[in-house]
Design a protein around this motif. Structure first.
Motif, PDB file in Angstrom:
ATOM      1  N   THR A 132      -1.762  15.229  -8.640  1.00 39.04           N
ATOM      2  CA  THR A 132      -1.381  14.078  -7.835  1.00 39.04           C
ATOM      3  C   THR A 132      -2.361  13.941  -6.677  1.00 39.04           C
ATOM      4  N   TYR A 133      -2.746  12.718  -6.378  1.00 39.25           N
ATOM      5  CA  TYR A 133      -3.703  12.436  -5.305  1.00 39.25           C
ATOM      6  C   TYR A 133      -3.126  11.370  -4.384  1.00 39.25           C
ATOM      7  N   LYS A 134      -3.474  11.452  -3.112  1.00 40.44           N
ATOM      8  CA  LYS A 134      -3.103  10.436  -2.132  1.00 40.44           C
ATOM      9  C   LYS A 134      -4.285   9.487  -1.980  1.00 40.44           C
ATOM     10  N   PHE A 135      -4.042   8.181  -2.143  1.00 43.73           N
ATOM     11  CA  PHE A 135      -5.127   7.228  -1.936  1.00 43.73           C
ATOM     12  C   PHE A 135      -5.080   6.685  -0.513  1.00 43.73           C
ATOM     13  N   THR A 136      -6.203   6.122  -0.085  1.00 43.81           N
ATOM     14  CA  THR A 136      -6.290   5.520   1.234  1.00 43.81           C
ATOM     15  C   THR A 136      -5.276   4.386   1.311  1.00 43.81           C
ATOM     16  N   PRO A 137      -4.411   4.407   2.321  1.00 47.12           N
ATOM     17  CA  PRO A 137      -3.373   3.372   2.404  1.00 47.12           C
ATOM     18  C   PRO A 137      -3.948   1.956   2.423  1.00 47.12           C
ATOM     19  N   ILE A 138      -3.236   1.069   1.773  1.00 48.37           N
ATOM     20  CA  ILE A 138      -3.616  -0.343   1.739  1.00 48.37           C
ATOM     21  C   ILE A 138      -2.883  -1.037   2.879  1.00 48.37           C
ATOM     22  N   PRO A 139      -3.600  -1.816   3.690  1.00 52.08           N
ATOM     23  CA  PRO A 139      -2.914  -2.542   4.761  1.00 52.08           C
ATOM     24  C   PRO A 139      -1.773  -3.398   4.205  1.00 52.08           C
ATOM     25  N   ASP A 140      -0.688  -3.505   4.973  1.00 61.54           N
ATOM     26  CA  ASP A 140       0.505  -4.230   4.526  1.00 61.54           C
ATOM     27  C   ASP A 140       0.191  -5.635   4.030  1.00 61.54           C
ATOM     28  N   PHE A 141      -0.647  -6.372   4.785  1.00 57.25           N
ATOM     29  CA  PHE A 141      -0.945  -7.740   4.381  1.00 57.25           C
ATOM     30  C   PHE A 141      -1.654  -7.770   3.029  1.00 57.25           C
ATOM     31  N   MET A 142      -2.581  -6.826   2.814  1.00 55.37           N
ATOM     32  CA  MET A 142      -3.312  -6.791   1.545  1.00 55.37           C
ATOM     33  C   MET A 142      -2.353  -6.453   0.399  1.00 55.37           C
ATOM     34  N   GLN A 143      -1.388  -5.583   0.666  1.00 54.16           N
ATOM     35  CA  GLN A 143      -0.409  -5.242  -0.372  1.00 54.16           C
ATOM     36  C   GLN A 143       0.445  -6.463  -0.700  1.00 54.16           C
ATOM     37  N   LYS A 144       0.765  -7.276   0.301  1.00 55.20           N
ATOM     38  CA  LYS A 144       1.525  -8.507   0.055  1.00 55.20           C
ATOM     39  C   LYS A 144       0.726  -9.455  -0.837  1.00 55.20           C
ATOM     40  N   LEU A 145      -0.589  -9.540  -0.608  1.00 51.14           N
ATOM     41  CA  LEU A 145      -1.433 -10.392  -1.454  1.00 51.14           C
ATOM     42  C   LEU A 145      -1.357  -9.957  -2.912  1.00 51.14           C
ATOM     43  N   VAL A 146      -1.464  -8.654  -3.152  1.00 51.36           N
ATOM     44  CA  VAL A 146      -1.397  -8.135  -4.521  1.00 51.36           C
ATOM     45  C   VAL A 146      -0.030  -8.415  -5.121  1.00 51.36           C
ATOM     46  N   ASN A 147       1.020  -8.147  -4.355  1.00 54.45           N
ATOM     47  CA  ASN A 147       2.385  -8.313  -4.860  1.00 54.45           C
ATOM     48  C   ASN A 147       2.706  -9.756  -5.236  1.00 54.45           C
ATOM     49  N   THR A 148       2.073 -10.719  -4.566  1.00 57.54           N
ATOM     50  CA  THR A 148       2.344 -12.127  -4.867  1.00 57.54           C
ATOM     51  C   THR A 148       1.328 -12.731  -5.826  1.00 57.54           C
ATOM     52  N   GLY A 149       0.331 -11.948  -6.256  1.00 60.85           N
ATOM     53  CA  GLY A 149      -0.630 -12.450  -7.233  1.00 60.85           C
ATOM     54  C   GLY A 149      -1.914 -12.987  -6.643  1.00 60.85           C
ATOM     55  N   GLY A 150      -2.148 -12.748  -5.360  1.00 55.95           N
ATOM     56  CA  GLY A 150      -3.381 -13.183  -4.720  1.00 55.95           C
ATOM     57  C   GLY A 150      -3.141 -14.151  -3.579  1.00 55.95           C
ATOM     58  N   LEU A 151      -4.213 -14.521  -2.912  1.00 58.84           N
ATOM     59  CA  LEU A 151      -4.137 -15.350  -1.714  1.00 58.84           C
ATOM     60  C   LEU A 151      -3.544 -16.728  -1.982  1.00 58.84           C
ATOM     61  N   ILE A 152      -3.923 -17.358  -3.066  1.00 61.44           N
ATOM     62  CA  ILE A 152      -3.417 -18.709  -3.353  1.00 61.44           C
ATOM     63  C   ILE A 152      -1.912 -18.670  -3.592  1.00 61.44           C
ATOM     64  N   GLU A 153      -1.461 -17.708  -4.393  1.00 59.53           N
ATOM     65  CA  GLU A 153      -0.011 -17.592  -4.638  1.00 59.53           C
ATOM     66  C   GLU A 153       0.741 -17.225  -3.365  1.00 59.53           C
ATOM     67  N   PHE A 154       0.137 -16.386  -2.541  1.00 65.40           N
ATOM     68  CA  PHE A 154       0.737 -16.004  -1.271  1.00 65.40           C
ATOM     69  C   PHE A 154       0.899 -17.245  -0.381  1.00 65.40           C
ATOM     70  N   ALA A 155      -0.172 -18.053  -0.306  1.00 69.26           N
ATOM     71  CA  ALA A 155      -0.119 -19.271   0.521  1.00 69.26           C
ATOM     72  C   ALA A 155       0.923 -20.248  -0.001  1.00 69.26           C
ATOM     73  N   LYS A 156       1.012 -20.413  -1.307  1.00 68.60           N
ATOM     74  CA  LYS A 156       2.035 -21.302  -1.886  1.00 68.60           C
ATOM     75  C   LYS A 156       3.440 -20.846  -1.502  1.00 68.60           C
ATOM     76  N   LYS A 157       3.647 -19.540  -1.559  1.00 68.48           N
ATOM     77  CA  LYS A 157       4.955 -18.981  -1.222  1.00 68.48           C
ATOM     78  C   LYS A 157       5.271 -19.209   0.258  1.00 68.48           C
ATOM     79  N   GLU A 158       4.286 -19.003   1.101  1.00 74.11           N
ATOM     80  CA  GLU A 158       4.483 -19.195   2.541  1.00 74.11           C
ATOM     81  C   GLU A 158       4.783 -20.662   2.860  1.00 74.11           C
ATOM     82  N   ILE A 159       4.068 -21.563   2.224  1.00 74.26           N
ATOM     83  CA  ILE A 159       4.276 -23.001   2.460  1.00 74.26           C
ATOM     84  C   ILE A 159       5.665 -23.415   1.982  1.00 74.26           C
ATOM     85  N   ALA A 160       6.091 -22.871   0.852  1.00 75.31           N
ATOM     86  CA  ALA A 160       7.414 -23.211   0.302  1.00 75.31           C
ATOM     87  C   ALA A 160       8.557 -22.740   1.212  1.00 75.31           C
TER      88      ALA A 160
END
Length: 161
Positions: A132-160
């Motif tokens: 098991t290895y520990k990876f360098t933590p991903i900043p919260d905002f960047m993790q949100k981008l991944v979780n929502t499918g990228g910047l465009i999907e993130f922006a659509k969600k925020e606008i909605a």
């Protein structure tokens, strides 16, 4: 995320990820057919959706084209792990929703190993070796981008909202 490892060396540039000769299209499905072709001509025939690329330092160097992370993601690559990434690729990957992880111990992971990435615990588990290895933590905002499918999907969600 859980998948089979495919290994590449140092300084894999965006022309290796997706050669410039294929940039006459921006269709993600078409780009996906040609990822890593100049490093391994049969790569797309070997991979399965959910597989993971593990590479050495400076992955994604070269041009700033967004085609590279788009092509990897569209081909089904679940994530890329490397000790370091070119900074523009790093940001483009998150903007496109492709998770990438910085890990120094890539030499302990072999091609063909099955690994699991747990973003919540910040761990990469090599199921083949049990390490098991520990990876360098991903900043919260960047993790949100991944979780929502990228910047465009993130922006659509925020606008909605």
């Amino acid at each position: 995320m859980r998948g089979k490892v495919w290994k590449f060396g140092k300084n894999i540039d965006t022309d290796i990820i997706i050669a410039a000769r294929y940039l006459n299209t921006s269709d993600p499905k078409e780009l996906a057919k040609h990822i890593m072709e100049d490093a391994d001509p049969k790569f797309t025939e070997k991979i399965k959706s959910g597989d993971i690329i593990v590479a050495d330092e400076n992955f994604g160097c070269g041009s700033s084209r967004e085609h590279a992370p788009i092509a990897l993601k569209s081909a089904g690559i679940a994530a890329v792990i490397a000790p370091t990434f070119a900074r523009i690729f790093y940001r483009n990957a998150f903007n496109m929703g492709l998770p990438i992880f910085e890990l120094k111990e890539i030499d302990q992971i072999d091609e063909g190993d099955i690994i699991k990435i747990d973003m919540d615990s910040g761990e990469i588990i090599n199921e083949t070796t049990g390490k098991t290895y520990k990876f360098t933590p991903i900043p919260d905002f960047m993790q949100k981008l991944v979780n929502t499918g990228g910047l465009i999907e993130f922006a659509k969600k925020e606008i909605a909202q």
